[in-house]
Design a protein around this motif. Sequence first.
Motif, PDB file in Angstrom:
ATOM      1  N   UNK A  65       6.606   1.488   9.370  1.00  0.00           N
ATOM      2  CA  UNK A  65       6.684   0.542   8.262  1.00  0.00           C
ATOM      3  C   UNK A  65       6.433   1.236   6.916  1.00  0.00           C
ATOM      4  N   UNK A  66       5.480   2.150   6.888  1.00  0.00           N
ATOM      5  CA  UNK A  66       5.167   2.902   5.672  1.00  0.00           C
ATOM      6  C   UNK A  66       6.379   3.735   5.254  1.00  0.00           C
ATOM      7  N   UNK A  67       6.970   4.450   6.208  1.00  0.00           N
ATOM      8  CA  UNK A  67       8.141   5.271   5.902  1.00  0.00           C
ATOM      9  C   UNK A  67       9.305   4.421   5.417  1.00  0.00           C
ATOM     10  N   UNK A  68       9.526   3.309   6.073  1.00  0.00           N
ATOM     11  CA  UNK A  68      10.618   2.416   5.688  1.00  0.00           C
ATOM     12  C   UNK A  68      10.424   1.892   4.269  1.00  0.00           C
ATOM     13  N   UNK A  69       9.200   1.458   3.955  1.00  0.00           N
ATOM     14  CA  UNK A  69       8.910   0.945   2.615  1.00  0.00           C
ATOM     15  C   UNK A  69       9.105   2.042   1.566  1.00  0.00           C
ATOM     16  N   UNK A  70       8.598   3.223   1.858  1.00  0.00           N
ATOM     17  CA  UNK A  70       8.699   4.332   0.904  1.00  0.00           C
ATOM     18  C   UNK A  70      10.153   4.714   0.663  1.00  0.00           C
ATOM     19  N   UNK A  71      10.946   4.785   1.729  1.00  0.00           N
ATOM     20  CA  UNK A  71      12.352   5.142   1.579  1.00  0.00           C
ATOM     21  C   UNK A  71      13.121   4.077   0.825  1.00  0.00           C
ATOM     22  N   UNK A  72      12.857   2.814   1.137  1.00  0.00           N
ATOM     23  CA  UNK A  72      13.533   1.711   0.469  1.00  0.00           C
ATOM     24  C   UNK A  72      13.230   1.695  -1.026  1.00  0.00           C
ATOM     25  N   UNK A  73      12.013   2.035  -1.384  1.00  0.00           N
ATOM     26  CA  UNK A  73      11.589   1.979  -2.787  1.00  0.00           C
ATOM     27  C   UNK A  73      11.571   3.344  -3.472  1.00  0.00           C
ATOM     28  N   UNK A  74      12.149   4.340  -2.801  1.00  0.00           N
ATOM     29  CA  UNK A  74      12.254   5.699  -3.345  1.00  0.00           C
ATOM     30  C   UNK A  74      10.922   6.234  -3.859  1.00  0.00           C
ATOM     31  N   UNK A  75       9.916   6.115  -3.021  1.00  0.00           N
ATOM     32  CA  UNK A  75       8.566   6.579  -3.341  1.00  0.00           C
ATOM     33  C   UNK A  75       8.311   7.851  -2.548  1.00  0.00           C
ATOM     34  N   UNK A  76       7.523   8.771  -3.101  1.00  0.00           N
ATOM     35  CA  UNK A  76       7.148   9.978  -2.371  1.00  0.00           C
ATOM     36  C   UNK A  76       6.450   9.559  -1.086  1.00  0.00           C
ATOM     37  N   UNK A  77       7.057   9.864   0.044  1.00  0.00           N
ATOM     38  CA  UNK A  77       6.544   9.440   1.342  1.00  0.00           C
ATOM     39  C   UNK A  77       5.153  10.008   1.601  1.00  0.00           C
ATOM     40  N   UNK A  78       4.951  11.272   1.282  1.00  0.00           N
ATOM     41  CA  UNK A  78       3.665  11.914   1.566  1.00  0.00           C
ATOM     42  C   UNK A  78       2.536  11.250   0.799  1.00  0.00           C
ATOM     43  N   UNK A  79       2.731  11.048  -0.483  1.00  0.00           N
ATOM     44  CA  UNK A  79       1.668  10.453  -1.296  1.00  0.00           C
ATOM     45  C   UNK A  79       1.433   8.995  -0.906  1.00  0.00           C
ATOM     46  N   UNK A  80       2.500   8.246  -0.691  1.00  0.00           N
ATOM     47  CA  UNK A  80       2.379   6.844  -0.325  1.00  0.00           C
ATOM     48  C   UNK A  80       1.712   6.695   1.041  1.00  0.00           C
ATOM     49  N   UNK A  81       2.116   7.521   2.006  1.00  0.00           N
ATOM     50  CA  UNK A  81       1.557   7.432   3.363  1.00  0.00           C
ATOM     51  C   UNK A  81       0.070   7.743   3.368  1.00  0.00           C
TER      52      UNK A  81
END
Length: 93
Positions: A65-81
């Motif tokens: 879910x975290x990866x999906x949200x980050x990809x959908x919103x073009x957020x840095x996956x590492x920092x967001x996760x």
Amino acid sequence: YSTLSKLLEKKTMKKNFTLKKTAELLGVSKRTVYRLIESGQLIAWKSGAALRVTEESIDAYRDREILSYAETNEISVTRYASACHAVLNKLTQ
């Protein structure tokens, strides 16, 4: 088993949660937990008449879910996760 073996086994065992507790941990309804199990997004097993969801399954679902949200919103996956995991760890302690 020796006492030490039993203690080590308990220490390495992961938790299993009821559907109600799983719903609370994920912030969804019990019906949604059933749907996630039926769709294969959560892994559950029967303990007597009750279903239990594995901690690993919940963690994997959260990660997806975290990866999906980050990809959908073009957020840095590492920092967001890492931020999400920190918040989730505080909430589940």
